[in-house]
Write a protein that holds these residues in place. Structure first.
Motif, PDB file in Angstrom:
ATOM      1  N   VAL A 114       0.849  -1.204   0.000  1.00 20.31           N
ATOM      2  CA  VAL A 114       0.000   0.000   0.000  1.00 20.31           C
ATOM      3  C   VAL A 114       0.880   1.246   0.000  1.00 20.31           C
ATOM      4  O   VAL A 114       0.643   2.204  -0.749  1.00 20.31           O
ATOM      5  CB  VAL A 114      -0.958  -0.002   1.208  1.00 20.31           C
ATOM      6  N   ASP A 115       1.914   1.246   0.870  1.00 20.92           N
ATOM      7  CA  ASP A 115       2.834   2.389   0.913  1.00 20.92           C
ATOM      8  C   ASP A 115       3.502   2.596  -0.443  1.00 20.92           C
ATOM      9  O   ASP A 115       3.665   3.729  -0.900  1.00 20.92           O
ATOM     10  CB  ASP A 115       3.912   2.162   1.978  1.00 20.92           C
ATOM     11  N   ARG A 116       3.890   1.507  -1.066  1.00 20.70           N
ATOM     12  CA  ARG A 116       4.584   1.591  -2.358  1.00 20.70           C
ATOM     13  C   ARG A 116       3.672   2.148  -3.446  1.00 20.70           C
ATOM     14  O   ARG A 116       4.090   2.977  -4.256  1.00 20.70           O
ATOM     15  CB  ARG A 116       5.064   0.176  -2.750  1.00 20.70           C
ATOM     16  N   ILE A 117       2.421   1.713  -3.452  1.00 18.26           N
ATOM     17  CA  ILE A 117       1.497   2.141  -4.511  1.00 18.26           C
ATOM     18  C   ILE A 117       1.009   3.565  -4.275  1.00 18.26           C
ATOM     19  O   ILE A 117       0.974   4.391  -5.190  1.00 18.26           O
ATOM     20  CB  ILE A 117       0.303   1.165  -4.596  1.00 18.26           C
ATOM     21  N   VAL A 118       0.636   3.874  -3.033  1.00 15.99           N
ATOM     22  CA  VAL A 118       0.068   5.196  -2.734  1.00 15.99           C
ATOM     23  C   VAL A 118       1.150   6.258  -2.633  1.00 15.99           C
ATOM     24  O   VAL A 118       1.046   7.346  -3.196  1.00 15.99           O
ATOM     25  CB  VAL A 118      -0.761   5.150  -1.430  1.00 15.99           C
ATOM     26  N   GLY A 119       2.225   5.936  -1.920  1.00 17.52           N
ATOM     27  CA  GLY A 119       3.262   6.938  -1.676  1.00 17.52           C
ATOM     28  C   GLY A 119       4.367   6.962  -2.697  1.00 17.52           C
ATOM     29  O   GLY A 119       4.997   7.989  -2.902  1.00 17.52           O
ATOM     30  N   GLY A 120       4.608   5.836  -3.365  1.00 21.88           N
ATOM     31  CA  GLY A 120       5.697   5.771  -4.330  1.00 21.88           C
ATOM     32  C   GLY A 120       6.872   4.976  -3.785  1.00 21.88           C
ATOM     33  O   GLY A 120       6.869   4.500  -2.648  1.00 21.88           O
ATOM     34  N   LEU A 121       7.909   4.865  -4.586  1.00 13.99           N
ATOM     35  CA  LEU A 121       9.095   4.094  -4.224  1.00 13.99           C
ATOM     36  C   LEU A 121       9.892   4.832  -3.160  1.00 13.99           C
ATOM     37  O   LEU A 121      10.102   6.049  -3.237  1.00 13.99           O
ATOM     38  CB  LEU A 121       9.964   3.867  -5.455  1.00 13.99           C
TER      39      LEU A 121
END
Length: 641
Positions: free
Chosen positions: A430-437
């Protein structure tokens, strides 16, 4: 049941390029056979040397071609001499069968008299005059024309969609590109694979049932619907529903995209529409599915320009006629999907063409849990994984987003050499998809880190103190994507929003900049995304939802989408000044409100920022330890940077 018009689908198909190669080889073979049986070109000879050979009696035969070229055949005794060793054998090492020499003659009559005299004296055995076409020269002269024709055929084949068999060439360019699925086609997607979307599935299933058992409806006087339009945001499952129809329906199913009608040639789009419906009528009952129909179904007469736009309108006119014109399309249903229903032509949307509009919306929390259940089935996951928890962590996610999330979680688990995907992998996804790499190598100075921590702590503090602000999950100052820090929230999924709820959200969004002002007495550029968000919210309150006292119960929102073609605003200059002033007043009032909240909780703000600098990531428990429990908290992820 549809009858298969192709009785032998596995029949061998000859490639056109094999035919072209065979023709070229035939040309070369004819040239070789008519040219010479020798495997070596004859050597050149001068007329004086020919007369010397003739005088010595070394020549067996002379053949004159077209009265211009003489070919000389030596007798066996001459071939044994050293002076003719170079022409005695061919290129394969075999004895040369001739001709060994050739030369250009002058006057053919004089040359013939000379040969007759040599035959009479016994110095020459035989001679012959012949007319012969030089196929090699003819082929070489025709070669440029053959190349041009070949290139033209190749380009036309590419423009018409490549090498379909049996006329997939230029003459087939007006044929439909629809892919046919029937009862013999292996389509594995069914309605069981479509989670959620209960209302849409019910409507779609009824259409399939109508084609399977029409008497159930026609006995009551009902008529078959002409078409159904699937409308909704990207990734919500419109095309998946159509695939399920193809898998469930025991009728021919034609699938194609709206862009398949578009071609550079005039009239091709309309021709393909006619051919598509012709095929469907021949195999009726049948279903036609047009994905992204807005490619050809845009409203006519808007921003009208000559050229391709006229061609698109002709295609649309043909589609309108086929769907509901003078001709009858019994038992042919058209399904279409788009996420831009606002730009479609009104004539296309009317009853009798698309009788039903099925809205496929983003899934709610219950539907997200069902979608997770489908996409988690192929994954190796830990026992007792809470689907409801995952559904709560993904508000606003579409079905495609959830599929991507499950795949991302599996990749993260594999990166850490895990044997099963666990809860933390999904949270990281979720962090990767919403916030980015995560930017692990980004260099941030201690001063910048302090400013980022204060900014994010400001968001967390203000949202914790406001009743209608979304509950916070965690706060991080780890850079991700274009963001230097982020606060994760779980917004309540509301059907309607009231002004006090919108104002609390705006105040929480301004908490970051307000914290910088309270702590450092100066602000930075880090609040860009916050300002963009609150400006959009304030403008929507004033100009869209009619929630402003000064403007009143007026909206300037155009649901038809036609306002994008207008260059003028739907209100006067005086009203524009009032709108700008009210938007600024809304934002500034919430900014001052955030400053006041933070002034009252300055010590807790700094304490939270210090923990954030130390840990880089803090959770809801850390806020409860500092501020205490929220009295108005609900068990209900949006990101505010």
């Amino acid at each position: 049941m549809a009858k298969d018009n192709n009785p032998n689908p596995n029949k061998f198909k000859v490639s056109p390029w094999l035919v072209y190669t065979a023709i070229l080889l035939i040309f070369l073979f004819i040239s070789f056979m008519t040219g010479s049986s020798n495997f070596q070109e004859p050597a050149s000879l001068t007329p004086p040397n020919f007369e010397i050979l003739l005088e010595k009696g070394q020549i067996q035969k002379v053949v004159v071609s077209n009265k211009t070229e003489a070919e000389v055949y030596l007798n066996p005794e001459a071939l044994k001499l050293k002076e003719h060793v170079k022409v005695a054998k061919d290129m394969l090492g075999n004895p040369s069968k001739g001709p060994q020499y050739s030369f250009e003659i002058g006057n053919d009559q004089i040359f013939q008299n000379k040969l007759e005299k040599a035959v009479a004296e016994g110095k020459l055995k035989d001679f012959k005059f012949s007319q012969r076409s030089n196929w090699t020269d003819i082929l070489i002269s025709l070669l440029p024309i053959i190349i041009i024709i070949g290139v033209w055929i190749f380009i036309m084949r590419k423009m018409s969609g490549g090498g379909g068999g049996g006329g997939g060439q230029i003459f087939n360019i007006g044929k439909s590109k629809a892919k046919l699925f029937d009862e013999k086609t292996d389509v594995k997607t069914t309605f069981k694979d479509v989670a959620g979307l209960e209302g849409a599935k019910e409507e779609i299933q009824e259409i399939v049932e109508f084609l399977k058992n029409p008497e159930k409806y026609t006995n009551l006087g009902g008529k078959i619907p002409k078409g159904a339009l699937l409308v909704g945001p990207p990734g919500t499952g419109k095309t998946l529903l159509a695939k399920a129809v193809a898998g469930e329906a025991q009728v021919p199913f034609f699938s194609l995209s709206g862009s398949d009608f578009v071609e550079m040639f005039v009239g091709v789009g309309a021709s393909r529409v006619r051919d598509l419906f012709k095929q469907a009528k021949e195999k009726s009952p049948a279903i036609i599915f047009i994905d992204e129909i807005d490619a050809v179904g845009r409203a006519r007469g808007k921003s009208n320009m000559s050229g391709g736009n006229d061609e698109r309108e002709n295609t649309l006119n043909q589609l309108l006629t086929e769907m509901d014109g003078f001709g009858t399309n019994s038992k042919v249903i058209v399904l279409a999907a788009t996420n831009r229903a606002d730009v479609l032509d009104k004539a296309l949307m009317r009853a009798g063409r698309f009788d039903r509009q099925i809205f496929v919306d983003l899934p709610d929390i219950r539907e997200r849990a069902e979608i997770f259940e489908v996409h988690l089935a192929p994954l190796k996951k830990v026992e007792g994984l809470d689907l409801e928890f995952l559904a709560k962590q993904t508000p606003g996610f579409s079905g495609a987003d959830i599929a991507n999330l499950c795949n991302e979680a599996a990749l993260i688990a594999a990166r850490y050499n895990k044997t099963a995907v666990d809860k933390q992998d999904f949270l990281d996804a979720v962090d990767r998809i919403v916030g980015g790499l995560e930017k692990k190598n980004k260099i941030i100075t201690p001063e910048e880190k302090k400013a980022i921590a204060i900014h994010e702590a400001g968001h967390a503090t203000v949202s914790w103190m406001l009743e209608h602000a979304a509950p916070l999950i965690k706060v991080t100052i780890v850079p991700r994507g274009q963001s230097l820090g982020a606060a994760w929230y779980l917004p309540e999924e509301r059907q309607i929003v009231r002004p006090d709820q919108m104002l609390d959200e705006m105040c929480a969004t301004m908490g970051g900049r307000a914290a910088e002002k309270v702590t450092f007495d100066r602000i930075s550029t880090g609040a860009l995304s916050d300002l963009e968000k609150v400006t959009k919210q304030a403008r929507a309150m004033v100009t869209v939802y009619g929630l402003n006292d000064k403007i009143g119960n007026v909206t300037y929102y155009d649901s038809t989408g036609q306002s994008e073609y207008n260059f003028s605003k739907p209100y006067s200059e005086d009203t524009a000044r009032i709108i700008d002033a009210e938007i600024s007043l809304l934002i500034e009032s919430q900014y001052q409100r955030a400053i006041q909240i933070l002034e009252e909780n300055k010590d807790k703000l700094n304490q939270l920022a210090d923990i954030l600098i130390e840990k880089e990531v803090i959770f809801k428990d850390d806020l409860e330890a500092i501020f205490g429990k929220r009295t108005f908290d609900k068990n209900l992820g949006e990101v505010v940077s």
